[in-house]
Design a protein around this motif. Structure first.
Motif, PDB file in Angstrom:
ATOM      1  N   TRP A  35      -0.786  -0.288  32.361  1.00  0.00           N
ATOM      2  CA  TRP A  35      -1.398   0.858  33.023  1.00  0.00           C
ATOM      3  C   TRP A  35      -0.139   1.625  33.205  1.00  0.00           C
ATOM      4  O   TRP A  35      -0.489   3.028  33.038  1.00  0.00           O
ATOM      5  N   ALA A  36       0.955   0.998  34.117  1.00  0.00           N
ATOM      6  CA  ALA A  36       1.942   2.125  34.407  1.00  0.00           C
ATOM      7  C   ALA A  36       2.282   2.819  33.331  1.00  0.00           C
ATOM      8  O   ALA A  36       2.657   4.013  33.092  1.00  0.00           O
ATOM      9  N   GLN A  37       2.368   2.283  32.006  1.00  0.00           N
ATOM     10  CA  GLN A  37       3.300   2.598  30.679  1.00  0.00           C
ATOM     11  C   GLN A  37       2.521   3.781  30.341  1.00  0.00           C
ATOM     12  O   GLN A  37       2.951   4.891  30.023  1.00  0.00           O
ATOM     13  N   LYS A  38       1.086   3.526  30.230  1.00  0.00           N
ATOM     14  CA  LYS A  38       0.428   4.435  29.545  1.00  0.00           C
ATOM     15  C   LYS A  38       0.193   5.780  30.367  1.00  0.00           C
ATOM     16  O   LYS A  38       0.262   6.914  29.700  1.00  0.00           O
ATOM     17  N   LEU A  39       0.119   5.620  31.727  1.00  0.00           N
ATOM     18  CA  LEU A  39      -0.270   6.700  32.588  1.00  0.00           C
ATOM     19  C   LEU A  39       1.168   7.507  32.739  1.00  0.00           C
ATOM     20  O   LEU A  39       1.087   8.815  32.562  1.00  0.00           O
ATOM     21  N   LEU A  40       2.372   6.952  32.882  1.00  0.00           N
ATOM     22  CA  LEU A  40       3.653   7.664  33.035  1.00  0.00           C
ATOM     23  C   LEU A  40       4.044   8.363  31.568  1.00  0.00           C
ATOM     24  O   LEU A  40       4.702   9.314  32.004  1.00  0.00           O
ATOM     25  N   LEU A  41       3.561   8.108  30.447  1.00  0.00           N
ATOM     26  CA  LEU A  41       3.667   8.570  29.381  1.00  0.00           C
ATOM     27  C   LEU A  41       3.036  10.037  29.443  1.00  0.00           C
ATOM     28  O   LEU A  41       3.107  10.869  28.444  1.00  0.00           O
ATOM     29  N   THR A  42       1.985  10.133  30.146  1.00  0.00           N
ATOM     30  CA  THR A  42       1.128  11.229  30.169  1.00  0.00           C
ATOM     31  C   THR A  42       1.561  12.237  31.076  1.00  0.00           C
ATOM     32  O   THR A  42       2.043  12.028  32.014  1.00  0.00           O
ATOM     33  N   ARG A  84      12.618   3.199  36.956  1.00  0.00           N
ATOM     34  CA  ARG A  84      13.773   3.453  36.418  1.00  0.00           C
ATOM     35  C   ARG A  84      13.757   4.522  34.694  1.00  0.00           C
ATOM     36  O   ARG A  84      14.690   4.884  34.422  1.00  0.00           O
ATOM     37  N   SER A  85      12.559   3.908  34.414  1.00  0.00           N
ATOM     38  CA  SER A  85      12.335   4.633  32.803  1.00  0.00           C
ATOM     39  C   SER A  85      11.950   5.920  33.019  1.00  0.00           C
ATOM     40  O   SER A  85      12.025   6.756  31.989  1.00  0.00           O
ATOM     41  N   TYR A  86      11.081   6.445  33.979  1.00  0.00           N
ATOM     42  CA  TYR A  86      10.454   7.382  34.202  1.00  0.00           C
ATOM     43  C   TYR A  86      10.953   8.166  35.554  1.00  0.00           C
ATOM     44  O   TYR A  86      10.073   8.315  36.582  1.00  0.00           O
ATOM     45  N   THR A  87      12.166   8.586  35.549  1.00  0.00           N
ATOM     46  CA  THR A  87      13.024   9.072  36.729  1.00  0.00           C
ATOM     47  C   THR A  87      12.346  10.054  37.405  1.00  0.00           C
ATOM     48  O   THR A  87      12.478  10.598  38.854  1.00  0.00           O
ATOM     49  N   GLU A 114      14.072   2.882  45.829  1.00  0.00           N
ATOM     50  CA  GLU A 114      14.997   3.748  45.231  1.00  0.00           C
ATOM     51  C   GLU A 114      14.453   5.059  45.249  1.00  0.00           C
ATOM     52  O   GLU A 114      13.584   5.479  45.853  1.00  0.00           O
ATOM     53  N   ARG A 115      15.184   6.098  44.478  1.00  0.00           N
ATOM     54  CA  ARG A 115      15.122   7.652  44.691  1.00  0.00           C
ATOM     55  C   ARG A 115      13.264   7.851  44.610  1.00  0.00           C
ATOM     56  O   ARG A 115      12.965   8.636  45.347  1.00  0.00           O
ATOM     57  N   ASN A 116      13.146   7.273  43.436  1.00  0.00           N
ATOM     58  CA  ASN A 116      11.512   7.597  43.172  1.00  0.00           C
ATOM     59  C   ASN A 116      10.607   6.586  43.400  1.00  0.00           C
ATOM     60  O   ASN A 116       9.506   6.369  42.665  1.00  0.00           O
ATOM     61  N   PHE A 117      11.068   5.225  43.847  1.00  0.00           N
ATOM     62  CA  PHE A 117      10.261   4.237  43.979  1.00  0.00           C
ATOM     63  C   PHE A 117      10.417   3.710  45.528  1.00  0.00           C
ATOM     64  O   PHE A 117      11.455   3.373  46.014  1.00  0.00           O
ATOM     65  N   LYS A 118       9.111   3.818  46.153  1.00  0.00           N
ATOM     66  CA  LYS A 118       9.176   3.362  47.628  1.00  0.00           C
ATOM     67  C   LYS A 118       7.838   2.216  47.959  1.00  0.00           C
ATOM     68  O   LYS A 118       6.872   2.420  47.405  1.00  0.00           O
TER      69      LYS A 118
END
Length: 379
Positions: A35-42, A84-87, A114-118
């Motif tokens: 789910w995350a891979q598919k959406l973050l690529l959008t 980490r892949s989609y900073t 992390e910076r973009n992960f809470k």
């Protein structure tokens, strides 16, 4: 003495997870990764929100006494890797349990922000939390959320869930169908009756005739979801979980207005269950018998379907059709509530040609002039 007290207290905080519960952790983890891979690529997706409002302590013990990661920890680790892949995209995780000791234990096992992960943990009533978050979703746009609603019993608070059905996101509900099947006919206490009335939005007297009919409770929940979703096209897929005695414990229901999410959940479930539709112990090569017309007539076990059942369904739908484009066949499965259209294509084709005498060939499409693979079904 002190260490005994500590281990006793720890034991109370860390629950035991049955094999079917561990399969549930695996399915949610598998789905969330895809789910995350598919959406973050959008491009239009700015970030993800994952909410587990009843997350327990994050770790469990299995039958052998080994520590096992639960949903909250598995998902947090998977989404941390994705961040980490989609900073340039933000990922927020909300984990809640009403038991403070469990939340304290959970914190020990979570990855660092992390910076973009809470990760935000809280200790409150799940429904109060949802009533706070839900209304904030209206008008957020471009933020995709996933709500995991996993109560300890048959309780479902539809009012708290309503905003999540009406916005662009996904809801997964653990419907503890074994609870009413076991207890509804003997329920005496007012509070117990009220729990069932609220969960199935029906007067208790009308629920009593359901008795131990699993299908009646399942159908009622899908009916409620259908009435809450608004005017949009909506996809609901439910997969059953059985214990080691092959008794149904619960259905894990996935709700989305996104067809890709629907397809992905079916694919994830069949993958985690080992090419079948549930955790039930069921033999794939059941006795196949042929009727007078040479058709396979063996009764399928609806509670645990295999790839042969997908092939049988396609043969039934497309019987006698010649040179059907494969895409048309896969589209039939796209819309099916249980059968996956991806992940098992070679096995499905093999069963169609091996058991049902289907013929697969390459032709040149007269309209486009391009080569395409087609399948012809026996009459």
């Amino acid at each position: 003495m002190r260490s005994d007290m500590m281990s006793g207290r720890k034991k109370g905080v860390i629950s035991k997870a049955s094999p079917h519960t561990i399969k549930k952790f695996e399915l949610i983890e598998e789905y969330i990764k895809s789910w995350a891979q598919k959406l973050l690529l959008t491009e239009s997706c700015n970030g993800l929100i994952f909410i587990d409002c009843m997350c327990n302590s994050g770790v469990y013990t299995d039958d052998a006494g080994q520590l096992v990661k639960g949903t909250a920890v598995r998902v947090s680790e998977a989404l941390r890797e994705a961040s980490r892949s989609y900073t340039e995209k933000n990922i927020h995780i909300y984990l809640n349990d009403k038991d403070k000791a469990r939340v304290d234990e959970l914190k020990k096992h979570l990855p660092q922000d992390e910076r973009n992960f809470k990760i935000v943990t809280s200790c409150s009533d799940a429904h109060e939390l949802l009533r706070t978050i839900g209304p904030q979703l209206y008008g957020t746009g471009h933020l995709h959320y996933f709500l995991l609603y996993d109560p300890y019993d048959a309780t479902i608070d539809w009012e708290a869930l309503l905003p999540f059905f009406r916005n662009w996101g996904e809801v997964m509900i653990n419907h503890m169908v074994s609870d009413p099947v076991r207890a509804i006919t003997s329920a005496k206490k007012k509070t117990t009756k009220a729990k069932y009335e609220n969960t199935y939005l029906e007067d208790f007297e009308k629920l009593v005739p359901y008795g131990s009919d699993k299908k009646a409770y399942e159908a009622r929940v899908e009916e409620i979801i259908n009435s809450l979703k608004g005017a949009r096209r909506y996809y609901v897929s439910a997969f059953p979980f059985y214990n080691t005695q092959n008794s149904l414990v619960y259905n894990l229901i996935h709700c989305t207005s996104n067809k890709e999410g629907f397809k992905l959940y079916k694919k994830s479930a069949w993958k985690v269950f080992g090419a079948q539709s549930s955790t039930k112990h069921s033999v794939e090569n059941r006795q196949l018998s042929f009727n007078l017309f040479g058709e396979i007539t063996e009764e399928e076990d609806e509670s645990c379907l295999h790839v042969i059942d997908i092939a049988k369904y396609l043969q039934r739908c497309l019987k006698g059709r010649k040179q059907v484009p494969l895409d048309e066949m896969w589209e039939l499965l796209d819309n099916h509530p249980i059968f996956p259209s991806e992940g098992f294509r070679n096995d499905i084709k093999s069963d169609l040609t091996g058991f049902f005498d289907a013929k697969i060939e390459q032709i040149v499409n007269p309209d486009t002039g391009k080569k395409e693979t087609v399948i012809s079904f026996s009459s």
